[in-house]
Structure formats: C-alpha cells, structure tokens
Design an enzyme around this catalytic site. Structure first.
Site, PDB file in Angstrom:
ATOM      1  N   PRO A 183       0.846  -1.189   0.000  1.00  0.00           N
ATOM      2  CA  PRO A 183       0.000   0.000   0.000  1.00  0.00           C
ATOM      3  C   PRO A 183       0.890   1.251   0.000  1.00  0.00           C
ATOM      4  O   PRO A 183       2.030   1.205   0.496  1.00  0.00           O
ATOM      5  CB  PRO A 183      -0.786  -0.101   1.308  1.00  0.00           C
ATOM      6  CG  PRO A 183      -0.632  -1.509   1.759  1.00  0.00           C
ATOM      7  CD  PRO A 183       0.662  -2.021   1.196  1.00  0.00           C
ATOM      8  N   HIS A 378      32.370  -0.418 -26.095  1.00  0.00           N
ATOM      9  CA  HIS A 378      32.019  -0.352 -24.673  1.00  0.00           C
ATOM     10  C   HIS A 378      32.840   0.720 -23.976  1.00  0.00           C
ATOM     11  O   HIS A 378      34.074   0.725 -24.085  1.00  0.00           O
ATOM     12  CB  HIS A 378      32.266  -1.716 -24.017  1.00  0.00           C
ATOM     13  CG  HIS A 378      31.763  -1.778 -22.607  1.00  0.00           C
ATOM     14  ND1 HIS A 378      32.506  -2.294 -21.568  1.00  0.00           N
ATOM     15  CD2 HIS A 378      30.600  -1.367 -22.057  1.00  0.00           C
ATOM     16  CE1 HIS A 378      31.810  -2.216 -20.449  1.00  0.00           C
ATOM     17  NE2 HIS A 378      30.653  -1.651 -20.709  1.00  0.00           N
ATOM     18  N   HIS A 379      32.161   1.626 -23.296  1.00  0.00           N
ATOM     19  CA  HIS A 379      32.797   2.645 -22.464  1.00  0.00           C
ATOM     20  C   HIS A 379      32.328   2.474 -21.026  1.00  0.00           C
ATOM     21  O   HIS A 379      31.317   3.059 -20.631  1.00  0.00           O
ATOM     22  CB  HIS A 379      32.396   4.059 -22.927  1.00  0.00           C
ATOM     23  CG  HIS A 379      33.003   4.477 -24.234  1.00  0.00           C
ATOM     24  ND1 HIS A 379      32.498   5.535 -24.964  1.00  0.00           N
ATOM     25  CD2 HIS A 379      34.062   3.989 -24.924  1.00  0.00           C
ATOM     26  CE1 HIS A 379      33.248   5.682 -26.057  1.00  0.00           C
ATOM     27  NE2 HIS A 379      34.190   4.756 -26.063  1.00  0.00           N
ATOM     28  N   GLU A 380      33.003   1.649 -20.253  1.00  0.00           N
ATOM     29  CA  GLU A 380      32.717   1.615 -18.811  1.00  0.00           C
ATOM     30  C   GLU A 380      33.508   2.767 -18.199  1.00  0.00           C
ATOM     31  O   GLU A 380      34.713   2.891 -18.428  1.00  0.00           O
ATOM     32  CB  GLU A 380      33.133   0.275 -18.212  1.00  0.00           C
ATOM     33  CG  GLU A 380      33.023   0.199 -16.690  1.00  0.00           C
ATOM     34  CD  GLU A 380      31.623   0.496 -16.160  1.00  0.00           C
ATOM     35  OE1 GLU A 380      30.686  -0.239 -16.487  1.00  0.00           O
ATOM     36  OE2 GLU A 380      31.467   1.501 -15.421  1.00  0.00           O
ATOM     37  N   HIS A 448      24.079   1.913 -19.677  1.00  0.00           N
ATOM     38  CA  HIS A 448      23.854   1.188 -18.414  1.00  0.00           C
ATOM     39  C   HIS A 448      24.116   2.117 -17.231  1.00  0.00           C
ATOM     40  O   HIS A 448      24.867   3.085 -17.350  1.00  0.00           O
ATOM     41  CB  HIS A 448      24.740  -0.046 -18.347  1.00  0.00           C
ATOM     42  CG  HIS A 448      24.159  -1.183 -19.140  1.00  0.00           C
ATOM     43  ND1 HIS A 448      24.090  -2.469 -18.665  1.00  0.00           N
ATOM     44  CD2 HIS A 448      23.580  -1.193 -20.361  1.00  0.00           C
ATOM     45  CE1 HIS A 448      23.508  -3.238 -19.574  1.00  0.00           C
ATOM     46  NE2 HIS A 448      23.191  -2.492 -20.613  1.00  0.00           N
ATOM     47  N   GLU A 449      23.495   1.795 -16.103  1.00  0.00           N
ATOM     48  CA  GLU A 449      23.516   2.670 -14.920  1.00  0.00           C
ATOM     49  C   GLU A 449      23.159   4.097 -15.322  1.00  0.00           C
ATOM     50  O   GLU A 449      23.914   5.052 -15.090  1.00  0.00           O
ATOM     51  CB  GLU A 449      24.871   2.641 -14.194  1.00  0.00           C
ATOM     52  CG  GLU A 449      25.262   1.290 -13.651  1.00  0.00           C
ATOM     53  CD  GLU A 449      25.912   0.399 -14.704  1.00  0.00           C
ATOM     54  OE1 GLU A 449      26.633   0.910 -15.569  1.00  0.00           O
ATOM     55  OE2 GLU A 449      25.676  -0.822 -14.662  1.00  0.00           O
ATOM     56  N   GLU A 467      19.728   0.513 -19.360  1.00  0.00           N
ATOM     57  CA  GLU A 467      19.517  -0.478 -18.310  1.00  0.00           C
ATOM     58  C   GLU A 467      18.608   0.180 -17.267  1.00  0.00           C
ATOM     59  O   GLU A 467      17.452   0.451 -17.558  1.00  0.00           O
ATOM     60  CB  GLU A 467      20.863  -0.935 -17.755  1.00  0.00           C
ATOM     61  CG  GLU A 467      20.753  -2.172 -16.904  1.00  0.00           C
ATOM     62  CD  GLU A 467      22.072  -2.532 -16.253  1.00  0.00           C
ATOM     63  OE1 GLU A 467      22.378  -3.713 -16.156  1.00  0.00           O
ATOM     64  OE2 GLU A 467      22.793  -1.629 -15.797  1.00  0.00           O
ATOM     65  N   GLU A 473      21.607 -10.134 -15.869  1.00  0.00           N
ATOM     66  CA  GLU A 473      22.948 -10.376 -15.322  1.00  0.00           C
ATOM     67  C   GLU A 473      22.894 -10.779 -13.840  1.00  0.00           C
ATOM     68  O   GLU A 473      23.773 -11.477 -13.364  1.00  0.00           O
ATOM     69  CB  GLU A 473      23.839  -9.140 -15.518  1.00  0.00           C
ATOM     70  CG  GLU A 473      23.420  -7.939 -14.710  1.00  0.00           C
ATOM     71  CD  GLU A 473      24.188  -6.670 -15.108  1.00  0.00           C
ATOM     72  OE1 GLU A 473      24.572  -6.546 -16.274  1.00  0.00           O
ATOM     73  OE2 GLU A 473      24.379  -5.812 -14.234  1.00  0.00           O
TER      74      GLU A 473
HETATM   75  C1  NOJ Z   1      27.328  -3.334 -15.323  1.00  0.00           C
HETATM   76  C2  NOJ Z   1      26.573  -3.519 -16.598  1.00  0.00           C
HETATM   77  O1  NOJ Z   1      25.197  -3.608 -16.371  1.00  0.00           O
HETATM   78  C3  NOJ Z   1      27.084  -4.768 -17.273  1.00  0.00           C
HETATM   79  O2  NOJ Z   1      26.309  -5.043 -18.414  1.00  0.00           O
HETATM   80  C4  NOJ Z   1      28.527  -4.598 -17.607  1.00  0.00           C
HETATM   81  O3  NOJ Z   1      29.011  -5.799 -18.112  1.00  0.00           O
HETATM   82  C5  NOJ Z   1      29.326  -4.234 -16.342  1.00  0.00           C
HETATM   83  N1  NOJ Z   1      28.726  -3.165 -15.648  1.00  0.00           N
HETATM   84  C6  NOJ Z   1      30.753  -3.839 -16.694  1.00  0.00           C
HETATM   85  O4  NOJ Z   1      30.745  -2.662 -17.429  1.00  0.00           O
END
Ligand code: NOJ
Length: 666
Positions: A183, A378-380, A448-449, A467, A473
C-alpha cells in the site's frame, strides 16, 4: 521523424474561466472529454485536481517552488492570463513499439504573478485521452535571471491509499531493485515511474517526460495519500541550478483501466520534443551477442590475464558465430586499459582509446567489416564521468574510425565522480552530453547505470536502449540466487514504461558451476517469449556461443524482430502473467509472447489481432507438460498450426514458463 500533416491548431484565449472574489477555477479536459483537470486558485494558493468519468483520480494537490534567497513560489498568486489550445498530429517513430504515434491533447497555460513580490510563474497542462502532463516555466524577470531550486512542491494527492509497485530511490544501486508491491502508506521514498492500482480499479503511473538539465523526480508519502515530489539533490543539497527562463520536465500521470493500456500509452513520448537528428538512416535496431556473460559468470575477466575475454582470437570467434547466425553485432567489454584494480572506485584510470595488447583493434575491425558484423563498443566509466568527458570526443572518434556505430556506456559506482547521484542534475547533464556527442559521430547508445529514462529517444533517436533495471545479469551472480520468476511480469508495467530496457535474455544454460547458488529462473520457452514481452530496439542473445543449440528456440531468437509496426498487450495481471502481440515493421508477420511467474497456468487468447484476410502458419514454442524453471527448464515442444483471426489459442505455461509464437501469413 516525419510529421503527418493533419494537425489542427486551435488557439482560444480566455481570461478567467471562472473567478469569484479571491477564488478562481480553470479547467481543461481530454479530447474525448473523460479526463478533467481543474486548477483552483484560492487565497493565492494554487491546487489542481483530476477526475476521469465520475471517479476522482487526484484530490487538491499543491504546485510551486521554493527557491534560494527565501523566494517562495508556492503562495500569494493571482492568475494574469489563461490560454487554451487543442493539438492533434500523428508522427512516425524511426524505431519503436509502434510506427505511428497519435499526439492529441487539450492544453491550458496559466500565467501566475505574486501580488506582493511581482514574481511570475507559468503552469502548462496537457490533457490526453490516456492521462495528463504538466510543467513549470520560470520566466526571466526583474530581479531574477537565475535561480537555485531548493524544492519543487508538486503533489499527486490520491483520494485514498492505493497499492503501489515501487523501488526505493537513493538506497539501492542504479534502480536495480526488485519491485515491491505495498500500500502507498508503506512506501519508501521511491523512484518514478511508480505504478499504482486504486481501489476503484484504475492503474495510474506517475513519472516524468523530457528530463533536461534538471534533477530526476522521486516521490515520498507521509500518509499514503499525498505523494510529494522529491528531486534528487546535488551533494551540496540544492536540487537544480538554472539560468532563466527555465522549464521543468513534464510531470506525467497515465490513467488507465487495464495494465495493457499502460503499455499502449504514448504520453511520455508525446511530451518530448521531435527529433533533432534529421537524417536517421544510420540509426538501426538490431540483435547482438557479446563477450559479456562469460565475465558475469566468472569464466572470463575484463582485465588482462590468463582468462581475459576480449582477446583478438576470442572476438574473432564471436564474429564468426554472429555472421553464421545472422546477428548484427558483437559487444566487446574489457578491451581497453583501466579494468585492473578496483575500477568501480578508480574509474578515472580508464582509457577509451588504448586497447590491451592482446586486443588488435585494426585486425578485429577489418575482420568484422569483412564478415558484415558490427562491433559494439564499450565505455565503462566506473562512474568517473569527468575522466570520460575529458576523452569523449577522441573516444567516439576512435570508434567511428573503426566502424563502430553502437556504444554501450556504463557507470558502475556509488556516485558519479565520487559524490553526485546518477539521477542528479549533474548526472542528467553528463548523460545528455554523451548522447549529443555520440550523435555527432553517428553512434547509437546503450546506456547502463543511467538516470531513469524519460522519453528522450524521441528527440535523440540514437539513444536506443538503457539499463536502469535489474536485468538478467543478476541471474549470474546475485547472492539472492537471481531474479524471481515474477520479476519479468512486473517490469513491463513499471520500469518498462520509462523506455526500452537492455535486459539481455537468451540463456540456454541455466546454471553455472563457478557460481552454483545462482541460476536463470525461467524455462527455455520463456527465454524466447521475453523477446516479445520486453521491448528494446537492441536485443542481446546473451549466452556463450558454445551454449547455443541449433533448435527451434534459437531459430526464433534469430528471427524475432526488434522494430515493430504495432504492439498490444492481450492479457496481463501485473506480477502474475503477461501476453503480448507485436506486428513486425517490415513484414506481415505477427509475434506473440506469453510469460508467467512461479505459477503454471492455462490461458486462452483470441487471435483477433491478426489480419482477417490471411491464414497464418503459427509456429509455436511452448513448455512441455513436465517443464518448469527449477528442474526441467530445457523441456519445450514445437508445433505448427494453421490459424485465422477468428480462432483462439489455448496457452499452457509451466511454472516460470513461457510461450513464443511466430505467425507467418500464407
Ligand atoms: C554493469 C553492466 O550492467 C554490465 O552489463 C557490464 O558488463 C558491467 N557493468 C561492466 O561494465
């Protein structure tokens, strides 16, 4: 995006709809007349209420701002001007859940002025047949050319406590929580979208549209009735810093009678601006595999070492698999310097142009090009957004030069640059910079994030998917064992209403010896069905190539489209089951997905969405009678049937199961 020309613009200027003494009432209704939004100004205070037919949706709810220097824009107002207009257009999406979008609403704008201070504030309300949207504008005015918003006083006041599906704001990582159903008087401070079911049978979704240079909206409730806006703050406590004139994002509420109507609502997209990208021919939905699941399952590492995933040899193997199985792209994570050590804390070590020595970018990009497969970059950032910004132009240029047109970005960290929330104005500004810079290099983004999506893909159609959801994952490593089967019956009606989700299903192997306490809690048929249920213009087949079996399920995953002419939820109970049908954008084929929670069930669906003139071959992937997610996830049946629009189909779903159907006109 094409604008269809049958738009009618009707301007009517009215001063004071009704005004007696120091009380004024101003009303605007939806084009079909069913939803009414009334603004009351009483003794200088401004409230709005909403009804649908004879039902009260919102009781008087406050509006306004508290600014720096003790400027209080919540009271002492008088209305100096009221404008009404009607709008009707149909526009075309370059990609999406449906090609054509009707944008039809009645609008009312109120110009307010404070009696003593002379400060001005504008309110703009739009009422659609599927809900409402409103925003604030603070004009540039005498003594006020910039402002700091300390609080936005927007309320959504319910007549009584409702049930809510929610995730907490601030506490959990990046919106990646399981949705709770409680609720409203047991809610935490929650992120939007928040989905409510009222006792008179309405489904209401509060969210926002066009989040631009502002903080994301969260909601808190003291008593379960009043839901109040809580903007994500800067680390210094302010909410928004603005140069005037400024406008807020739209505050939105979808008002529906069934869960399916929530999915067919176009309110959020309609409240975003048309595309700023004129030539969208380079923006292409697609399906991809990737050097990814292996890292989450701890078979590979992102960083250099004996188990490094992104080696030239391994990437070429993935490219071969993609080419042989008609996947458009191969995502490669862990190719660049910066992954060694604790990258979630030391993200500023990432280089976005320097590959590890065992990753030969020249060779790989040429190989991918020759095989007709796109490399997905990919750019983490590890949350180090300033480090990323300082390399951003070079980073996108580098990828562009190597034929990369899609980049997945990531922000794994508690806070951006160690101090600001992802959903703060700081984060919102950063994410926008990424989308705009990527567009310059004709690069699509999978973020992502993120900050919670708000429909910006209308304006920047290179923002493909995001995401901001507890995706698959978690089934690889979550200490609670993975996502419960009901999760995917909830997210289409909660996070999914904010935009496409990069959920990453496609598992054929449900367990992992390295992390034996986790597993993917679905059947194989449900993995296939999820491609129809959860929408994204970029869809991943996430398992390792060696785990795929050339069977009818894999064939379905290869064939299922990612861009739709139309989408309809045929039946759903949030948290229990969902049945969705979608028509391919490029052919006359329809696809249907049905999924259930931990309970098996039998459903009957009418095929009246099919074109009556055709007979279709229905290729049906269903759970075998003995299948279930826990013990027998791989058991499925494949049947082919002739069907017409006048037929019904009986659907059997195993516990944690699903069904996936392709309808091919003969
Ligand atoms: C979190 C992301 O959701 C995932 O897809 C990725 O593999 C990892 N971070 C590393 O960047």
């Amino acid at each position: 995006m094409k604008q269809y020309s049958h738009l009618i613009l009707l301007y009517v200027i009215l001063i004071f709809s009704s005004c007696a003494g120091d009380k004024g009432e101003y009303q605007v209704s939806s084009p079909d007349g069913r939803i009414k939004l009334k603004v009351e100004v009483e003794k200088g205070n401004v409230f709005y209420t909403v009804t649908k037919d004879d039902n009260t949706i919102l009781v008087p709810s406050a509006l306004g701002y508290r600014l720096h220097n003790n400027i209080d824009l919540t009271a002492n107002f008088e209305v100096v001007d009221v404008k009404h207009r009607s709008y009707n257009e149909t526009w075309e999406q370059p990609w999406g859940e449906r090609r054509l979008v009707e944008n039809k609403y009645d609008e009312m704008s109120l110009d307010l002025r404070q009696k003593k201070t002379g400060y001005e504030l504008q309110l703009i309300f739009r009422v659609f047949n599927d809900g409402i949207g409103f925003r604030y504008k603070i004009p540039s005015q005498k003594g006020l050319n910039e402002c700091v918003i300390l609080d936005e006083i927007t309320e959504f006041n319910l007549p009584e406590v409702a049930d809510a599906w929610w995730i907490p704001a601030y506490k959990e990582k990046f919106y990646e929580s399981l949705y709770k159903l409680t609720p409203t008087d047991e809610m935490d401070t929650v992120c939007t979208p928040v989905t409510l079911q009222t006792h008179d049978g309405h489904f209401l979704v509060v969210h926002e549209a066009n989040l631009t240079d502002y903080a994301a909206m969260n909601l808190f409730s003291r008593d379960g009735r009043s839901l109040s806006c809580d903007l994500t703050p800067w680390s210094t406590g302010e909410k928004v810093k603005a140069t005037l004139p400024m406008q807020s994002p739209w505050r939105t509420m979808i008002i529906a009678e069934t869960p399916g109507e929530l999915i067919s609502s176009n309110l959020m997209l309609n409240l975003n601006e048309p595309s700023e990208i004129d030539d969208t021919s380079w923006i292409k939905p697609g399906k991809y595999i990737g050097i990814w699941w292996g890292m989450h399952q701890k078979k590979y590492t992102w960083s250099q070492g004996p188990d490094h995933g992104a080696t030239t040899k391994n990437v070429m193997r993935y490219i071969d698999f993609a080419a042989a199985n008609s996947f458009d792209g191969v995502l490669v994570e862990g190719w660049n310097y910066g992954w060694d050590g604790d990258w979630t804390v030391n993200g500023d070590k990432f280089s976005f142009t320097k590959p590890y020595p065992d990753f030969d970018m020249e060779k790989i990009s040429q190989y991918a090009g020759a095989k007709g497969v796109q490399l997905i970059g990919h750019h983490e950032t590890g949350g180090a957004s300033q480090n990323y910004e300082s390399q951003m132009e070079e980073a996108f240029k580098y990828y562009r030069e190597h034929g990369v047109h899609v980049v997945k970005t990531g922000y794994v960290s508690e806070k951006l640059d160690g101090k600001e929330f992802h959903s703060s104005q700081y984060g919102v500004r950063h994410y926008r910079k990424v989308i705009e810079t990527a567009a310059k290099y004709q690069i699509m983004i999978d973020n992502h994030e993120p900050v919670m999506p708000s429909g910006l893909q209308r304006t920047f159609p290179n923002l493909m998917t995001q995401e901001g959801v507890r995706g698959q994952e978690w089934d690889a490593w979550s200490t609670d064992g993975g996502n419960p089967p009901e999760h995917t019956t909830v997210v289409p009606f909660t996070r999914g209403l904010a935009g496409p989700m990069d959920f990453t299903f496609g598992t054929f192997n449900f367990t992992n010896p390295v992390l034996p306490d986790t597993r993917v809690r679905t059947t194989l048929a449900k993995q296939a069905a999820l491609y129809v249920i959860i929408y994204s213009p970029l869809q991943m087949a996430s398992d390792l190539p060696e785990n795929y079996i050339q069977n009818e399920v894999f064939d379905f995953i290869k064939k299922v489209p990612v861009n739709w002419e139309d989408s309809r939820v045929l039946d759903a109970v949030i948290g229990d089951y969902v049945v969705t049908a979608r028509k391919d954008r490029d052919s006359e084929e329809w696809y249907c997905g049905a999924i259930t929670d931990e309970n098996g069930r039998k459903l009957e669906i009418s095929l009246d969405f099919l074109t009556p003139a055709y007979t279709y071959e229905a290729q049906i992937i269903s759970d075998e009678p003995k299948a279930d997610w826990e013990k027998h996830p791989m058991l499925y049946e494949y049947k082919v049937k002739q069907v017409k629009s006048t037929d019904s189909l009986f659907i059997h779903l195993a516990p944690g199961g699903g069904q996936a159907i392709r309808f091919i006109p003969e």
